[in-house]
Design an enzyme around this catalytic site. Structure first.
Site, PDB file in Angstrom:
ATOM      1  N   LYS A 131       0.836  -1.215   0.000  1.00 14.25           N
ATOM      2  CA  LYS A 131       0.000   0.000   0.000  1.00 14.25           C
ATOM      3  C   LYS A 131       0.870   1.265   0.000  1.00 14.25           C
ATOM      4  O   LYS A 131       0.669   2.172  -0.798  1.00 14.25           O
ATOM      5  CB  LYS A 131      -0.929   0.020   1.235  1.00 14.25           C
ATOM      6  CG  LYS A 131      -1.826  -1.206   1.336  1.00 14.25           C
ATOM      7  CD  LYS A 131      -2.744  -1.152   2.546  1.00 14.25           C
ATOM      8  CE  LYS A 131      -2.061  -1.233   3.892  1.00 14.25           C
ATOM      9  NZ  LYS A 131      -1.400  -2.538   4.180  1.00 14.25           N
ATOM     10  N   ARG A 164      -0.274  -9.337  13.349  1.00 14.35           N
ATOM     11  CA  ARG A 164      -0.881  -8.331  12.450  1.00 14.35           C
ATOM     12  C   ARG A 164      -1.693  -9.013  11.360  1.00 14.35           C
ATOM     13  O   ARG A 164      -2.761  -8.530  10.961  1.00 14.35           O
ATOM     14  CB  ARG A 164       0.216  -7.452  11.837  1.00 14.35           C
ATOM     15  CG  ARG A 164       0.763  -6.436  12.836  1.00 14.35           C
ATOM     16  CD  ARG A 164       2.104  -5.881  12.429  1.00 14.35           C
ATOM     17  NE  ARG A 164       2.088  -5.159  11.176  1.00 14.35           N
ATOM     18  CZ  ARG A 164       3.186  -4.807  10.506  1.00 14.35           C
ATOM     19  NH1 ARG A 164       4.384  -5.111  10.990  1.00 14.35           N
ATOM     20  NH2 ARG A 164       3.094  -4.148   9.376  1.00 14.35           N
ATOM     21  N   ARG A 216      -9.954  -0.121   8.774  1.00 14.73           N
ATOM     22  CA  ARG A 216      -9.525  -1.494   9.054  1.00 14.73           C
ATOM     23  C   ARG A 216     -10.537  -2.277   9.859  1.00 14.73           C
ATOM     24  O   ARG A 216     -10.290  -3.427  10.194  1.00 14.73           O
ATOM     25  CB  ARG A 216      -8.243  -1.446   9.874  1.00 14.73           C
ATOM     26  CG  ARG A 216      -7.004  -1.329   9.040  1.00 14.73           C
ATOM     27  CD  ARG A 216      -5.919  -0.910   9.996  1.00 14.73           C
ATOM     28  NE  ARG A 216      -4.812  -1.792   9.934  1.00 14.73           N
ATOM     29  CZ  ARG A 216      -3.638  -1.444   9.406  1.00 14.73           C
ATOM     30  NH1 ARG A 216      -3.467  -0.279   8.860  1.00 14.73           N
ATOM     31  NH2 ARG A 216      -2.652  -2.281   9.423  1.00 14.73           N
ATOM     32  N   ARG A 258      11.717  -5.340   5.064  1.00 14.06           N
ATOM     33  CA  ARG A 258      11.453  -3.931   4.758  1.00 14.06           C
ATOM     34  C   ARG A 258      12.402  -3.016   5.534  1.00 14.06           C
ATOM     35  O   ARG A 258      12.694  -3.231   6.698  1.00 14.06           O
ATOM     36  CB  ARG A 258      10.015  -3.555   5.132  1.00 14.06           C
ATOM     37  CG  ARG A 258       9.788  -2.024   5.065  1.00 14.06           C
ATOM     38  CD  ARG A 258       8.353  -1.619   5.171  1.00 14.06           C
ATOM     39  NE  ARG A 258       7.656  -2.284   6.242  1.00 14.06           N
ATOM     40  CZ  ARG A 258       6.334  -2.323   6.331  1.00 14.06           C
ATOM     41  NH1 ARG A 258       5.601  -1.741   5.404  1.00 14.06           N
ATOM     42  NH2 ARG A 258       5.770  -2.939   7.331  1.00 14.06           N
ATOM     43  N   ARG A 264      11.160  -0.808  10.955  1.00 13.46           N
ATOM     44  CA  ARG A 264      10.030  -0.439  11.808  1.00 13.46           C
ATOM     45  C   ARG A 264       9.973  -1.345  13.039  1.00 13.46           C
ATOM     46  O   ARG A 264      10.246  -2.534  12.958  1.00 13.46           O
ATOM     47  CB  ARG A 264       8.724  -0.576  11.011  1.00 13.46           C
ATOM     48  CG  ARG A 264       8.225   0.754  10.478  1.00 13.46           C
ATOM     49  CD  ARG A 264       7.098   0.620   9.516  1.00 13.46           C
ATOM     50  NE  ARG A 264       5.976  -0.169   9.994  1.00 13.46           N
ATOM     51  CZ  ARG A 264       4.861  -0.343   9.312  1.00 13.46           C
ATOM     52  NH1 ARG A 264       4.735   0.216   8.118  1.00 13.46           N
ATOM     53  NH2 ARG A 264       3.881  -1.058   9.797  1.00 13.46           N
TER      54      ARG A 264
HETATM   55  P1  AP5 Z   1       4.809  -1.574   1.884  1.00 11.14           P
HETATM   56  O1  AP5 Z   1       4.477  -0.803   0.660  1.00 11.14           O
HETATM   57  O2  AP5 Z   1       5.501  -0.861   2.986  1.00 11.14           O
HETATM   58  O3  AP5 Z   1       3.488  -2.339   2.428  1.00 11.14           O
HETATM   59  P2  AP5 Z   1       2.189  -1.812   3.179  1.00 11.14           P
HETATM   60  O4  AP5 Z   1       1.023  -2.455   2.542  1.00 11.14           O
HETATM   61  O5  AP5 Z   1       2.210  -0.328   3.262  1.00 11.14           O
HETATM   62  O6  AP5 Z   1       2.448  -2.513   4.580  1.00 11.14           O
HETATM   63  P3  AP5 Z   1       2.382  -1.964   6.080  1.00 11.14           P
HETATM   64  O7  AP5 Z   1       3.128  -2.964   6.921  1.00 11.14           O
HETATM   65  O8  AP5 Z   1       2.781  -0.538   6.157  1.00 11.14           O
HETATM   66  O9  AP5 Z   1       0.883  -2.144   6.369  1.00 11.14           O
HETATM   67  P4  AP5 Z   1       0.234  -2.214   7.722  1.00 11.14           P
HETATM   68  O10 AP5 Z   1      -1.146  -2.039   7.284  1.00 11.14           O
HETATM   69  O11 AP5 Z   1       0.484  -3.384   8.559  1.00 11.14           O
HETATM   70  O12 AP5 Z   1       0.958  -1.051   8.553  1.00 11.14           O
HETATM   71  P5  AP5 Z   1       0.457   0.408   8.957  1.00 11.14           P
HETATM   72  O13 AP5 Z   1       1.606   1.277   8.970  1.00 11.14           O
HETATM   73  O14 AP5 Z   1      -0.730   0.763   8.152  1.00 11.14           O
HETATM   74  O15 AP5 Z   1       5.660  -2.845   1.426  1.00 11.14           O
HETATM   75  C1  AP5 Z   1       6.126  -3.800   2.353  1.00 11.14           C
HETATM   76  C2  AP5 Z   1       7.485  -4.366   1.879  1.00 11.14           C
HETATM   77  O16 AP5 Z   1       7.293  -5.100   0.674  1.00 11.14           O
HETATM   78  C3  AP5 Z   1       8.519  -3.263   1.544  1.00 11.14           C
HETATM   79  O17 AP5 Z   1       9.779  -3.720   1.908  1.00 11.14           O
HETATM   80  C4  AP5 Z   1       8.424  -3.119   0.016  1.00 11.14           C
HETATM   81  O18 AP5 Z   1       9.643  -2.697  -0.559  1.00 11.14           O
HETATM   82  C5  AP5 Z   1       8.050  -4.538  -0.403  1.00 11.14           C
HETATM   83  N1  AP5 Z   1       7.192  -4.570  -1.592  1.00 11.14           N
HETATM   84  C6  AP5 Z   1       6.152  -3.741  -1.888  1.00 11.14           C
HETATM   85  N2  AP5 Z   1       5.583  -4.101  -3.056  1.00 11.14           N
HETATM   86  C7  AP5 Z   1       6.264  -5.189  -3.499  1.00 11.14           C
HETATM   87  C8  AP5 Z   1       6.145  -6.030  -4.657  1.00 11.14           C
HETATM   88  N3  AP5 Z   1       5.194  -5.806  -5.589  1.00 11.14           N
HETATM   89  N4  AP5 Z   1       7.011  -7.053  -4.797  1.00 11.14           N
HETATM   90  C9  AP5 Z   1       7.986  -7.290  -3.840  1.00 11.14           C
HETATM   91  N5  AP5 Z   1       8.137  -6.530  -2.739  1.00 11.14           N
HETATM   92  C10 AP5 Z   1       7.289  -5.495  -2.568  1.00 11.14           C
HETATM   93  O19 AP5 Z   1      -0.059   0.131  10.439  1.00 11.14           O
HETATM   94  C11 AP5 Z   1       0.840  -0.181  11.478  1.00 11.14           C
HETATM   95  C12 AP5 Z   1       0.063  -0.385  12.772  1.00 11.14           C
HETATM   96  O20 AP5 Z   1      -0.610   0.838  13.133  1.00 11.14           O
HETATM   97  C13 AP5 Z   1      -1.056  -1.444  12.733  1.00 11.14           C
HETATM   98  O21 AP5 Z   1      -0.567  -2.734  13.004  1.00 11.14           O
HETATM   99  C14 AP5 Z   1      -1.996  -0.923  13.819  1.00 11.14           C
HETATM  100  O22 AP5 Z   1      -1.526  -1.251  15.099  1.00 11.14           O
HETATM  101  C15 AP5 Z   1      -1.913   0.594  13.666  1.00 11.14           C
HETATM  102  N6  AP5 Z   1      -2.918   1.127  12.723  1.00 11.14           N
HETATM  103  C16 AP5 Z   1      -2.690   1.760  11.544  1.00 11.14           C
HETATM  104  N7  AP5 Z   1      -3.845   2.089  10.942  1.00 11.14           N
HETATM  105  C17 AP5 Z   1      -4.830   1.643  11.760  1.00 11.14           C
HETATM  106  C18 AP5 Z   1      -6.247   1.669  11.673  1.00 11.14           C
HETATM  107  N8  AP5 Z   1      -6.898   2.207  10.606  1.00 11.14           N
HETATM  108  N9  AP5 Z   1      -6.958   1.089  12.673  1.00 11.14           N
HETATM  109  C19 AP5 Z   1      -6.333   0.550  13.766  1.00 11.14           C
HETATM  110  N10 AP5 Z   1      -4.996   0.488  13.900  1.00 11.14           N
HETATM  111  C20 AP5 Z   1      -4.251   1.042  12.902  1.00 11.14           C
HETATM  112 ZN    ZN Z   2       2.356   1.017   4.908  1.00 16.16          ZN
END
Ligand code: AP5
Ligand code: ZN
Length: 208
Positions: free
Chosen positions: A13, A166, A88, A127, A155
């Site tokens: 994402k 997660r 979410r 990552r 992270r």
């Molecule tokens: P990346 O693009 O960083 O993936 P992402 O989908 O953004 O993954 P996140 O881990 O950021 O999602 P998340 O939803 O768990 O975390 P968030 O920060 O939202 O890519 C990941 C890796 O893969 C990178 O190394 C990249 O280079 C690689 N990659 C990408 N595309 C690729 C491809 N096509 N091929 C190969 N490799 C690839 O949330 C963190 C925490 O915050 C949650 O756990 C929760 O506690 C809290 N939180 C956040 N939002 C909420 C909410 N709305 N409600 C409740 N809690 C929340």
């Molecule tokens: Zn992300």
């Protein structure tokens, strides 16, 4: 254009949002990034959220909905936005629907990046994020040209142990939203296992 990027942790994402920011000149709203900034600033909200994030659990809906309400009211969102990692849970999705109705705006598309769990652990544990540019890398799939210059950090929640939690939270609380957005007729599901540039191409095509 009002967009949402949907998918499991590590689905890509954040990576794909960067392309949409440039193409459509609209801001990315990542609740994860906003929470991490609050943690870095050591705010009360950040410190409270950190407990949930480190445990691989979702932060309570009331906190998240408050964040989004404030963020969507900012001027730069008038031209559109890309939601990343929000909503979410069903209550979050319902709150967003009501908020957007009150603002007189609609959701144009929800792009779901589909990646199986078996790929997720390697993506998450590999990552790294640049402290200098904020760019997202992967030690194997997308390494930076100059590692030292980028000052890479990992992270806090990107451990193998937390990823499993997660993913469980995603399947239990977030995946049911797929039907919610299918019923709204805005859902587009893409194969997120393709190379980054291929996924970008499919996404741009879906939005054309
Ligand atoms: P990346 O693009 O960083 O993936 P992402 O989908 O953004 O993954 P996140 O881990 O950021 O999602 P998340 O939803 O768990 O975390 P968030 O920060 O939202 O890519 C990941 C890796 O893969 C990178 O190394 C990249 O280079 C690689 N990659 C990408 N595309 C690729 C491809 N096509 N091929 C190969 N490799 C690839 O949330 C963190 C925490 O915050 C949650 O756990 C929760 O506690 C809290 N939180 C956040 N939002 C909420 C909410 N709305 N409600 C409740 N809690 C929340
Ligand atoms: Zn992300």
């Amino acid at each position: 254009m009002n967009l949402m990027l949907f998918g499991a942790p590590g689905a890509g994402k954040g990576t794909q949002a960067k392309f949409l920011i440039e193409k459509y000149n609209i801001p990315q709203i990542s609740t994860g990034d906003i929470l991490r900034a609050a943690i870095a600033d050591k705010t009360e909200m950040g410190m409270e959220a950190k407990k949930f994030m480190d445990a691989g659990q979702l932060v309570p809906d009331s906190t998240i909905i408050g964040i989004i309400k404030d963020r969507l009211a900012e001027d730069d969102c008038k031209k559109g936005f890309i939601l990343d990692g929000f909503p979410r849970t069903l209550p979050q999705a319902e709150a967003l629907k009501e908020l957007m109705e009150n603002m007189g705006i609609t959701l144009d598309k929800v792009i779901s990046l589909n990646v199986p769990d078996s790929d997720i652990v390697e993506r998450i544990t590999g990552r790294r994020t640049s402290k200098v540019t904020g760019k997202i890398y992967h030690i194997k799939f997308n390494p930076p040209v100059d590692e030292k210059e980028e000052d890479l950090v990992q992270r806090a929640d990107d451990t193998e142990e937390t990823v499993t939690k997660r993913l469980a939270a995603y399947h239990e609380q977030t995946a049911p939203l797929i039907d919610f957005y299918k019923n709204m007729g805005v859902m587009v599901e893409l194969d997120g296992t393709k190379e980054v540039s291929e996924v970008t191409k499919d996404m741009i095509e879906a939005l054309a």
